[in-house]
Structure formats: C-alpha cells, structure tokens
Design a protein around this motif. Structure first.
Motif, PDB file in Angstrom:
ATOM      1  N   TRP A 138     -25.445  26.447   0.054  1.00 20.95           N
ATOM      2  CA  TRP A 138     -26.091  25.160  -0.227  1.00 20.95           C
ATOM      3  C   TRP A 138     -25.088  24.282  -0.985  1.00 20.95           C
ATOM      4  CZ3 TRP A 138     -27.497  21.274  -3.438  1.00 20.95           C
ATOM      5  CH2 TRP A 138     -28.618  20.478  -3.078  1.00 20.95           C
ATOM      6  N   GLY A 139     -24.967  23.055  -0.541  1.00 20.18           N
ATOM      7  CA  GLY A 139     -24.093  22.128  -1.258  1.00 20.18           C
ATOM      8  C   GLY A 139     -24.223  20.725  -0.721  1.00 20.18           C
ATOM      9  N   ARG A 140     -23.861  19.761  -1.569  1.00 25.90           N
ATOM     10  CA  ARG A 140     -23.911  18.345  -1.192  1.00 25.90           C
ATOM     11  C   ARG A 140     -22.606  17.672  -1.621  1.00 25.90           C
ATOM     12  NH1 ARG A 140     -27.516  20.239   1.232  1.00 25.90           N
ATOM     13  NH2 ARG A 140     -29.738  19.693   1.196  1.00 25.90           N
ATOM     14  N   VAL A 141     -21.916  17.104  -0.646  1.00 26.26           N
ATOM     15  CA  VAL A 141     -20.709  16.323  -0.908  1.00 26.26           C
ATOM     16  C   VAL A 141     -21.021  14.870  -0.584  1.00 26.26           C
ATOM     17  CG1 VAL A 141     -18.292  15.940  -0.299  1.00 26.26           C
ATOM     18  CG2 VAL A 141     -19.221  18.278  -0.332  1.00 26.26           C
ATOM     19  N   ILE A 142     -20.843  13.995  -1.558  1.00 25.30           N
ATOM     20  CA  ILE A 142     -21.107  12.566  -1.372  1.00 25.30           C
ATOM     21  C   ILE A 142     -19.828  11.815  -1.727  1.00 25.30           C
ATOM     22  CG2 ILE A 142     -22.526  10.592  -2.063  1.00 25.30           C
ATOM     23  CD1 ILE A 142     -24.638  12.750  -2.976  1.00 25.30           C
ATOM     24  N   GLN A 143     -19.303  11.106  -0.764  1.00 28.29           N
ATOM     25  CA  GLN A 143     -18.064  10.363  -0.951  1.00 28.29           C
ATOM     26  C   GLN A 143     -18.367   8.871  -1.059  1.00 28.29           C
ATOM     27  OE1 GLN A 143     -14.777  11.484  -1.271  1.00 28.29           O
ATOM     28  NE2 GLN A 143     -14.476   9.329  -1.819  1.00 28.29           N
ATOM     29  N   ILE A 144     -18.024   8.271  -2.177  1.00 28.53           N
ATOM     30  CA  ILE A 144     -18.183   6.830  -2.318  1.00 28.53           C
ATOM     31  C   ILE A 144     -16.997   6.137  -1.649  1.00 28.53           C
ATOM     32  CG2 ILE A 144     -18.420   4.897  -3.905  1.00 28.53           C
ATOM     33  CD1 ILE A 144     -20.824   6.834  -3.856  1.00 28.53           C
ATOM     34  N   SER A 145     -17.308   5.216  -0.759  1.00 32.46           N
ATOM     35  CA  SER A 145     -16.263   4.497  -0.032  1.00 32.46           C
ATOM     36  C   SER A 145     -16.586   3.004  -0.065  1.00 32.46           C
ATOM     37  CB  SER A 145     -16.140   5.035   1.396  1.00 32.46           C
ATOM     38  OG  SER A 145     -15.028   4.459   2.057  1.00 32.46           O
ATOM     39  N   SER A 146     -16.057   2.288   0.904  1.00 28.89           N
ATOM     40  CA  SER A 146     -16.159   0.827   0.917  1.00 28.89           C
ATOM     41  C   SER A 146     -16.106   0.327   2.357  1.00 28.89           C
ATOM     42  CB  SER A 146     -14.986   0.241   0.120  1.00 28.89           C
ATOM     43  OG  SER A 146     -14.823  -1.131   0.374  1.00 28.89           O
ATOM     44  N   GLY A 147     -16.722  -0.822   2.578  1.00 25.41           N
ATOM     45  CA  GLY A 147     -16.579  -1.461   3.881  1.00 25.41           C
ATOM     46  C   GLY A 147     -15.139  -1.773   4.222  1.00 25.41           C
ATOM     47  N   SER A 148     -14.269  -1.840   3.201  1.00 28.81           N
ATOM     48  CA  SER A 148     -12.848  -2.104   3.439  1.00 28.81           C
ATOM     49  C   SER A 148     -12.203  -1.028   4.300  1.00 28.81           C
ATOM     50  CB  SER A 148     -12.095  -2.167   2.102  1.00 28.81           C
ATOM     51  OG  SER A 148     -12.532  -3.243   1.311  1.00 28.81           O
ATOM     52  N   ALA A 149     -12.798   0.147   4.345  1.00 29.78           N
ATOM     53  CA  ALA A 149     -12.230   1.232   5.154  1.00 29.78           C
ATOM     54  C   ALA A 149     -12.291   0.929   6.638  1.00 29.78           C
ATOM     55  CB  ALA A 149     -12.975   2.530   4.864  1.00 29.78           C
ATOM     56  N   ARG A 150     -13.237   0.088   7.055  1.00 30.04           N
ATOM     57  CA  ARG A 150     -13.448  -0.161   8.484  1.00 30.04           C
ATOM     58  C   ARG A 150     -13.341  -1.619   8.883  1.00 30.04           C
ATOM     59  NH1 ARG A 150     -18.889   1.260   8.436  1.00 30.04           N
ATOM     60  NH2 ARG A 150     -18.618   1.450   6.196  1.00 30.04           N
ATOM     61  N   THR A 151     -13.128  -2.516   7.907  1.00 25.68           N
ATOM     62  CA  THR A 151     -13.063  -3.947   8.202  1.00 25.68           C
ATOM     63  C   THR A 151     -11.792  -4.528   7.603  1.00 25.68           C
ATOM     64  OG1 THR A 151     -15.470  -4.109   8.122  1.00 25.68           O
ATOM     65  CG2 THR A 151     -14.238  -6.166   7.937  1.00 25.68           C
ATOM     66  N   GLY A 152     -10.933  -5.115   8.462  1.00 21.74           N
ATOM     67  CA  GLY A 152      -9.720  -5.737   7.958  1.00 21.74           C
ATOM     68  C   GLY A 152     -10.042  -6.948   7.095  1.00 21.74           C
ATOM     69  N   GLN A 153      -9.372  -7.047   5.961  1.00 21.07           N
ATOM     70  CA  GLN A 153      -9.643  -8.128   5.014  1.00 21.07           C
ATOM     71  C   GLN A 153      -8.332  -8.682   4.469  1.00 21.07           C
ATOM     72  OE1 GLN A 153     -11.885  -5.479   2.475  1.00 21.07           O
ATOM     73  NE2 GLN A 153     -13.788  -6.569   2.894  1.00 21.07           N
ATOM     74  N   ASN A 154      -8.281  -9.964   4.283  1.00 22.36           N
ATOM     75  CA  ASN A 154      -7.094 -10.611   3.722  1.00 22.36           C
ATOM     76  C   ASN A 154      -7.282 -10.779   2.214  1.00 22.36           C
ATOM     77  OD1 ASN A 154      -4.700 -11.985   3.373  1.00 22.36           O
ATOM     78  ND2 ASN A 154      -5.484 -13.928   4.153  1.00 22.36           N
ATOM     79  N   ILE A 155      -7.350  -9.637   1.507  1.00 21.84           N
ATOM     80  CA  ILE A 155      -7.607  -9.664   0.063  1.00 21.84           C
ATOM     81  C   ILE A 155      -6.606  -8.795  -0.703  1.00 21.84           C
ATOM     82  CG2 ILE A 155     -10.063 -10.228   0.280  1.00 21.84           C
ATOM     83  CD1 ILE A 155     -10.667  -7.237  -0.130  1.00 21.84           C
ATOM     84  N   ASN A 156      -5.480  -8.475  -0.085  1.00 18.82           N
ATOM     85  CA  ASN A 156      -4.402  -7.728  -0.740  1.00 18.82           C
ATOM     86  C   ASN A 156      -4.830  -6.327  -1.186  1.00 18.82           C
ATOM     87  OD1 ASN A 156      -2.853 -10.052  -0.437  1.00 18.82           O
ATOM     88  ND2 ASN A 156      -3.316 -10.805  -2.483  1.00 18.82           N
ATOM     89  N   GLN A 157      -5.639  -5.671  -0.346  1.00 19.59           N
ATOM     90  CA  GLN A 157      -6.143  -4.342  -0.695  1.00 19.59           C
ATOM     91  C   GLN A 157      -5.847  -3.324   0.408  1.00 19.59           C
ATOM     92  OE1 GLN A 157      -7.363  -3.287  -3.463  1.00 19.59           O
ATOM     93  NE2 GLN A 157      -7.888  -5.133  -4.591  1.00 19.59           N
ATOM     94  N   SER A 158      -4.737  -3.477   1.104  1.00 19.06           N
ATOM     95  CA  SER A 158      -4.471  -2.613   2.253  1.00 19.06           C
ATOM     96  C   SER A 158      -4.309  -1.148   1.868  1.00 19.06           C
ATOM     97  CB  SER A 158      -3.230  -3.088   3.012  1.00 19.06           C
ATOM     98  OG  SER A 158      -2.087  -3.081   2.164  1.00 19.06           O
ATOM     99  N   MET A 159      -3.730  -0.860   0.709  1.00 21.12           N
ATOM    100  CA  MET A 159      -3.532   0.531   0.318  1.00 21.12           C
ATOM    101  C   MET A 159      -4.849   1.177  -0.136  1.00 21.12           C
ATOM    102  SD  MET A 159      -0.460   1.343   1.011  1.00 21.12           S
ATOM    103  CE  MET A 159      -0.850   0.367   2.475  1.00 21.12           C
ATOM    104  N   TYR A 160      -5.669   0.430  -0.849  1.00 20.65           N
ATOM    105  CA  TYR A 160      -7.007   0.912  -1.200  1.00 20.65           C
ATOM    106  C   TYR A 160      -7.785   1.234   0.077  1.00 20.65           C
ATOM    107  CZ  TYR A 160     -11.906   0.512  -2.737  1.00 20.65           C
ATOM    108  OH  TYR A 160     -13.248   0.718  -2.971  1.00 20.65           O
TER     109      TYR A 160
END
Length: 252
Positions: A138-160
């Motif tokens: 039994w276990g639960r893994v929950i990963q907090i992520s961001s829409g930035s992972a799947r949507t290109g954005q011009n906000i200087n966050q490419s490495m994040y």
C-alpha cells in the motif's frame, strides 16, 4: 471518508505556501507528517503548528537533492513516528539557485538547479520510501507539478518546465510498475497560487486573474484537500494520471 489514520506522510518543501497547506490538511485527516524543508526554521514552525492543533508531525530539514541526507533524515523521522512512510507528496520544486532568463542567455551551469530539484530531488524521496510501500502492499505517491510541463510559455522558465516535464514522465512509469502492489502514483498540475501576491504588484495579479475562470489564485489548503483524497483508500483506483488543479486557467 478520506481518513489517513495510522499513515505516515512525507511532504517535501512543506515549510511554506502550498507545501504547508498540504502538510496541515494531511495531518488533520489523521496522518503523522514528516515536514521537510531546506530551512530548519520553516520546517520546525509548520511541525509545531500541526502539533498545536493536536496532530502529529516532526520537522525534517534536509536537501532533497542529496540522497544520503534524504535517506538519513527520513529514517530518523520514521523511527520517531514509529512506522514507515505510506504517503509521499513531492512538493519541493522551486530551486533557490534558479536563474530566470531566456534559455539562450543561460549558462550551462544554470540548467542544473531546477532540474536536479524537480527530477532527482523527487526521485530521491520516492526511492527512500518505496520499499516500505512495497512491503506494506500500500502506498501513495503524489507529485506536485505545473501546467508549464505541457504548455510552452514565454516567461523565462524553460528549465523549471523541463524538470516538471521529466518528473511527470517518470511518475507515469512508476505508476505502471507498482500498481500491482497497491501503490498509486499521480501528478497534480497546479495553476497560479496565492504566494504570487508576495512577489507581484496588484495590477499584474489582476491581469493574471483575467485568464482564470474562478477569478482568484489557488489556495494551499484546497490543494491539501485534493492531496488528501489522492492519499486516501478511496483513491485506490486512480493512478498514472496528471490532474489539472488550476481554477480552469486558460493560460497555464
């Protein structure tokens, strides 16, 4: 429903903002919480707040990008709480050493901190608790992520965004490998959160809200409530999913 009694939960980056909200809600649902933060004073404050509410928590300050430190601190916290970690929420994701520039202006040494934190930091935390989950079936893994992972954005966050994209791919494979052992793994992709109010002027916040149908920034304890569901027995049928929790944001 969604009770977490007799479960130990590790929340990384839990000394403030979203991580703090997650840790406090999981504790209110009955979990004993290992409160991680890079800074000891923040971890200790949140753990003390949880205990003041009558719930169980220990502070565990360590750098998640250091595997040995992660393993040592988690084992010590588990010993204090009297069990093995059953729930992990990988929330730590904003590297203190990050450099916010367009990719073409970044030096190669600037690439590492966000990727190390979001990929290797998350993997380190999962690695040190996964055997206990396997043994318990039994276990639960929950990963907090961001829409930035799947949507290109011009906000200087490419490495994040690169770090978040990488860990999302890993979590899907982790879910496939471990579902048969009662271990689920899901991703919560957050939108803009209240902590932006400390970083941006009100007029900029107002412009951002125009792209969020609910008309406000995200609340840490709402995120915590969603994580409590994903951590619960009732969420056992959900795994390998990326779940947007962003107020209906159209800009992500």
């Amino acid at each position: 429903m969604f009770e977490l009694n007799d479960k130990i939960a590790l929340v990384s980056g839990a000394g403030q903002s979203v991580g703090e909200g997650i840790a406090k809600v999981l504790a209110r649902q009955g979990a004993a919480v290992i409160v991680n933060d890079l800074h000891a004073d923040r971890a200790e404050r949140v753990a003390a707040d949880i205990r003041a509410e009558g719930n169980r928590a220990v502070a565990a300050p360590f750098d998640v990008t250091d595997f040995d430190a992660t393993e040592s601190a988690v084992r010590a916290a588990e010993s204090e709480l009297g069990g093995r970690t059953a729930i992990i929420v990988n929330n730590a994701g904003v590297a203190e050493q990050r450099v916010t520039k367009p990719f073409r202006e970044l030096d190669p040494q600037d690439w590492r901190a966000p990727i190390d934190l979001n990929i290797f930091g998350a993997m380190n935390c999962i690695k040190v608790v996964l055997d206990g989950m396997y043994e318990a079936r039994w276990g639960r893994v929950i990963q907090i992520s961001s829409g930035s992972a799947r949507t290109g954005q011009n906000i200087n966050q490419s490495m994040y965004a690169t770090g978040k994209s990488g860990i999302e791919g890993f979590i899907r494979h982790l879910a496939a490998e471990n579902g048969q052992y009662g271990i689920t793994a899901n991703i919560v992709a957050l939108g803009l959160q209240k902590n932006l109010e400390e970083k941006m002027p009100p007029e900029m916040i107002s412009r951002l809200l125009e792209g969020i149908p609910i008309g406000r920034l995200g609340d840490p304890e709402e995120v915590g409530a969603f994580c409590a569901y994903l951590a619960s027995e009732e969420a056992g049928g959900m795994t390998g999913q990326t779940l947007d929790f962003n107020g209906g944001s159209q800009t992500r």
